[in-house]
Design a protein around this motif. Structure first.
Motif, mmCIF file in Angstrom:
data_model
loop_
_atom_site.group_PDB
_atom_site.id
_atom_site.type_symbol
_atom_site.label_atom_id
_atom_site.label_comp_id
_atom_site.label_asym_id
_atom_site.label_seq_id
_atom_site.Cartn_x
_atom_site.Cartn_y
_atom_site.Cartn_z
ATOM 1 N N ALA A 243 -1.963 -15.379 -1.474
ATOM 2 C CA ALA A 243 -2.299 -14.274 -2.373
ATOM 3 C C ALA A 243 -2.741 -13.042 -1.589
ATOM 4 O O ALA A 243 -2.341 -11.912 -1.899
ATOM 5 C CB ALA A 243 -3.394 -14.715 -3.340
ATOM 6 N N VAL A 244 -3.540 -13.263 -0.560
ATOM 7 C CA VAL A 244 -3.998 -12.138 0.267
ATOM 8 C C VAL A 244 -2.816 -11.491 0.975
ATOM 9 O O VAL A 244 -2.705 -10.253 1.069
ATOM 10 C CB VAL A 244 -5.059 -12.622 1.271
ATOM 11 C CG1 VAL A 244 -5.381 -11.530 2.277
ATOM 12 C CG2 VAL A 244 -6.319 -13.052 0.541
ATOM 13 N N ALA A 245 -1.887 -12.331 1.491
ATOM 14 C CA ALA A 245 -0.707 -11.786 2.182
ATOM 15 C C ALA A 245 0.146 -10.968 1.220
ATOM 16 O O ALA A 245 0.649 -9.892 1.577
ATOM 17 C CB ALA A 245 0.104 -12.932 2.782
ATOM 18 N N LEU A 246 0.307 -11.464 -0.024
ATOM 19 C CA LEU A 246 1.089 -10.715 -1.006
ATOM 20 C C LEU A 246 0.437 -9.374 -1.324
ATOM 21 O O LEU A 246 1.124 -8.340 -1.428
ATOM 22 C CB LEU A 246 1.230 -11.560 -2.275
ATOM 23 C CG LEU A 246 2.028 -10.921 -3.423
ATOM 24 C CD1 LEU A 246 3.444 -10.616 -2.975
ATOM 25 C CD2 LEU A 246 2.028 -11.841 -4.637
ATOM 26 N N VAL A 247 -0.865 -9.378 -1.470
ATOM 27 C CA VAL A 247 -1.572 -8.123 -1.737
ATOM 28 C C VAL A 247 -1.398 -7.153 -0.583
ATOM 29 O O VAL A 247 -1.178 -5.946 -0.782
ATOM 30 C CB VAL A 247 -3.060 -8.404 -2.014
ATOM 31 C CG1 VAL A 247 -3.854 -7.106 -2.074
ATOM 32 C CG2 VAL A 247 -3.221 -9.173 -3.314
ATOM 33 N N CYS A 248 -1.468 -7.668 0.653
ATOM 34 C CA CYS A 248 -1.290 -6.801 1.826
ATOM 35 C C CYS A 248 0.116 -6.205 1.860
ATOM 36 O O CYS A 248 0.299 -5.015 2.157
ATOM 37 C CB CYS A 248 -1.574 -7.591 3.101
ATOM 38 S SG CYS A 248 -3.283 -8.102 3.279
ATOM 39 N N VAL A 249 1.129 -7.044 1.553
ATOM 40 C CA VAL A 249 2.512 -6.540 1.548
ATOM 41 C C VAL A 249 2.680 -5.455 0.490
ATOM 42 O O VAL A 249 3.306 -4.406 0.734
ATOM 43 C CB VAL A 249 3.490 -7.709 1.317
ATOM 44 C CG1 VAL A 249 4.890 -7.191 1.056
ATOM 45 C CG2 VAL A 249 3.498 -8.637 2.517
ATOM 46 N N ALA A 251 0.390 -3.541 -0.663
ATOM 47 C CA ALA A 251 -0.341 -2.344 -0.252
ATOM 48 C C ALA A 251 0.422 -1.551 0.809
ATOM 49 O O ALA A 251 0.441 -0.315 0.790
ATOM 50 C CB ALA A 251 -1.717 -2.744 0.267
ATOM 51 N N VAL A 252 1.066 -2.259 1.753
ATOM 52 C CA VAL A 252 1.772 -1.583 2.847
ATOM 53 C C VAL A 252 3.060 -0.950 2.355
ATOM 54 O O VAL A 252 3.402 0.184 2.701
ATOM 55 C CB VAL A 252 2.037 -2.583 3.988
ATOM 56 C CG1 VAL A 252 2.924 -1.951 5.048
ATOM 57 C CG2 VAL A 252 0.715 -3.040 4.604
ATOM 58 N N PHE A 253 3.809 -1.683 1.525
ATOM 59 C CA PHE A 253 5.133 -1.214 1.104
ATOM 60 C C PHE A 253 5.136 -0.719 -0.343
ATOM 61 O O PHE A 253 6.162 -0.761 -1.018
ATOM 62 C CB PHE A 253 6.163 -2.336 1.254
ATOM 63 C CG PHE A 253 6.321 -2.823 2.660
ATOM 64 C CD1 PHE A 253 7.059 -2.093 3.591
ATOM 65 C CD2 PHE A 253 5.711 -4.000 3.070
ATOM 66 C CE1 PHE A 253 7.211 -2.545 4.888
ATOM 67 C CE2 PHE A 253 5.857 -4.458 4.376
ATOM 68 C CZ PHE A 253 6.604 -3.724 5.288
ATOM 69 N N ARG A 254 4.012 -0.263 -0.829
ATOM 70 C CA ARG A 254 3.939 0.138 -2.225
ATOM 71 C C ARG A 254 4.850 1.330 -2.532
ATOM 72 O O ARG A 254 5.442 1.414 -3.605
ATOM 73 C CB ARG A 254 2.497 0.466 -2.596
ATOM 74 C CG ARG A 254 1.889 1.652 -1.875
ATOM 75 C CD ARG A 254 0.424 1.841 -2.267
ATOM 76 N NE ARG A 254 -0.145 3.034 -1.669
ATOM 77 C CZ ARG A 254 -0.614 3.096 -0.423
ATOM 78 N NH1 ARG A 254 -0.559 2.014 0.348
ATOM 79 N NH2 ARG A 254 -1.120 4.213 0.048
ATOM 80 N N LYS A 255 4.992 2.272 -1.570
ATOM 81 C CA LYS A 255 5.837 3.430 -1.819
ATOM 82 C C LYS A 255 7.302 3.029 -1.944
ATOM 83 O O LYS A 255 8.017 3.485 -2.835
ATOM 84 C CB LYS A 255 5.659 4.450 -0.691
ATOM 85 C CG LYS A 255 4.277 5.093 -0.667
ATOM 86 C CD LYS A 255 4.204 6.159 0.404
ATOM 87 C CE LYS A 255 2.835 6.848 0.386
ATOM 88 N NZ LYS A 255 2.749 7.883 1.446
ATOM 89 N N SER A 256 7.739 2.145 -1.029
ATOM 90 C CA SER A 256 9.129 1.702 -1.087
ATOM 91 C C SER A 256 9.405 0.937 -2.375
ATOM 92 O O SER A 256 10.461 1.099 -2.993
ATOM 93 C CB SER A 256 9.436 0.814 0.128
ATOM 94 O OG SER A 256 9.217 1.513 1.331
ATOM 95 N N ILE A 257 8.454 0.084 -2.784
ATOM 96 C CA ILE A 257 8.637 -0.688 -4.016
ATOM 97 C C ILE A 257 8.675 0.231 -5.227
ATOM 98 O O ILE A 257 9.502 0.054 -6.144
ATOM 99 C CB ILE A 257 7.533 -1.742 -4.146
ATOM 100 C CG1 ILE A 257 7.636 -2.767 -2.995
ATOM 101 C CG2 ILE A 257 7.612 -2.468 -5.479
ATOM 102 C CD1 ILE A 257 6.493 -3.752 -2.943
ATOM 103 N N CYS A 258 7.812 1.228 -5.252
ATOM 104 C CA CYS A 258 7.804 2.175 -6.370
ATOM 105 C C CYS A 258 9.114 2.955 -6.440
ATOM 106 O O CYS A 258 9.660 3.197 -7.520
ATOM 107 C CB CYS A 258 6.616 3.127 -6.238
ATOM 108 S SG CYS A 258 5.020 2.334 -6.524
ATOM 109 N N GLN A 259 9.648 3.368 -5.290
ATOM 110 C CA GLN A 259 10.920 4.087 -5.276
ATOM 111 C C GLN A 259 12.069 3.199 -5.721
ATOM 112 O O GLN A 259 13.043 3.665 -6.311
ATOM 113 C CB GLN A 259 11.187 4.645 -3.883
ATOM 114 C CG GLN A 259 10.238 5.770 -3.483
ATOM 115 C CD GLN A 259 10.508 6.287 -2.082
ATOM 116 O OE1 GLN A 259 11.401 5.780 -1.394
ATOM 117 N NE2 GLN A 259 9.734 7.275 -1.662
#
Length: 325
Positions: A243-249, A251-259
């Protein structure tokens, strides 16, 4: 001569009775005791003592003369270890001590009464250790805490102190098992049955003190199943880590996921104008302005059972001859 002798005897008798009347009876049962390295003098009051009687208690060692401990106290005990000051010699764990007490009432005092001799580390009574149990599957971990000493600590006084552990199934003390000469204060009992209640008791042994400590209170605990409970803890830890790793991913790639799911790019303006512009094709215009062709219907007569029935027929204008049977 006889008159002088009688006068001397009378004076001596009166003086002696006055001296005796000024001396109180002695305290009784004077004894020096020690529990967990304290040093306490206890006694019993003289027979027929009044409530106004007070006492003075002192102690000495083989190298230090008597030192005052308690003065004009009404109780029948004096704890020398609780009265240590910078002006008094310290009570030491390996010292040899003797106590004494004297009773007072007004101007009258009793003779001093001495106690027994005591070597503190050899004669002190060691109290009960504190025992706690922790169940871990089919095993039980025994944690032992030494009693608190008034002078120093148990491990400083008795370097080679050991524990004797006895344990048994609840209600089966006749089948008790023993573990002796344990120096560690944490011991795991592993030869146990799962889902069974066991009881544990511990005693302390020392080399310099011939008497073992008071036994600890009996403490009981239930074992659990043979499945190690740490497996659940490991599984929980893995899930938490994922769960922590998923949250970190995220957080790091939130811009790419939003796009990816909500793209911000728009079509070029000239392309939008081209798509929205009305077509000028002549074919399209002709199709847009055309009307559906008009259908032509012809009347026909059908004679059946001497009845005439007219229906519309889109087969063209053609009149048929009459039909016979």
């Amino acid at each position: 001569m006889s008159a002088a002798l009688c006068s001397f005897i009378l004076t001596t008798t009166l003086y002696g009775s006055t001296v005796l009347s000024a001396i109180l009876s002695r305290p009784t049962n004077v004894h020096l005791t020690s529990n967990n390295m304290n040093l306490v003098l206890r006694w019993s009051p003289p027979e027929g003592a009044s409530k106004s009687l007070v006492y003075t208690a002192e102690y000495n060692t083989t190298v230090i003369p008597y030192t005052v401990g308690c003065v004009n106290i009404s109780t029948c005990e004096c704890d020398f270890t609780s009265l240590r000051t910078s002006l008094q010699p310290s009570i030491v764990e390996y010292g040899k001590y003797t106590g004494r007490v004297q009773a007072h009432e007004g101007l009258k005092s009793s003779p001093w009464v001495e106690s027994n001799h005591m070597t503190l580390d050899k004669d002190t009574i060691i109290g009960s250790p504190n025992v706690s149990l922790l169940s871990n599957g089919a095993t039980i971990e025994v944690s032992i805490k030494d009693p608190v000493f008034a002078v120093s600590t148990l491990r400083n006084v008795y370097i080679s102190a050991t524990y004797n552990i006895s344990y048994w199934k609840d209600s089966q003390k006749d089948q008790v098992k023993y573990i002796s000469n344990i120096q560690q204060n944490r011991v795991v009992l592993s030869d146990l049955n799962p889902r069974t209640k066991y009881c544990v008791q511990v005693q302390i042994n020392t080399e310099s003190n011939s008497r073992p400590s008071h036994p600890s209170r009996v403490t009981c605990e239930n074992t659990t199943s043979e499945e190690a409970p740490w497996m659940a803890a490991v599984l929980t830890a893995v899930i938490m880590a994922a769960a922590v790793a998923l949250v970190c991913v995220l957080a790091v790639f939130r811009k790419s996921i939003c796009q990816l799911f909500c793209p911000k790019d728009v079509l070029p303006q000239h392309f939008k104008e081209y798509l929205l512009e009305s077509p000028d094709s002549t074919i399209y215009l002709a199709m847009q302005n055309s009307h559906p062709p008009e259908e032509i219907y012809h009347q026909i007569s059908v004679i059946a059972d001497n009845r005439t029935m007219e229906e519309g027929c889109p087969l063209g204008k053609r009149e048929d001859p009459q039909w016979g049977d």
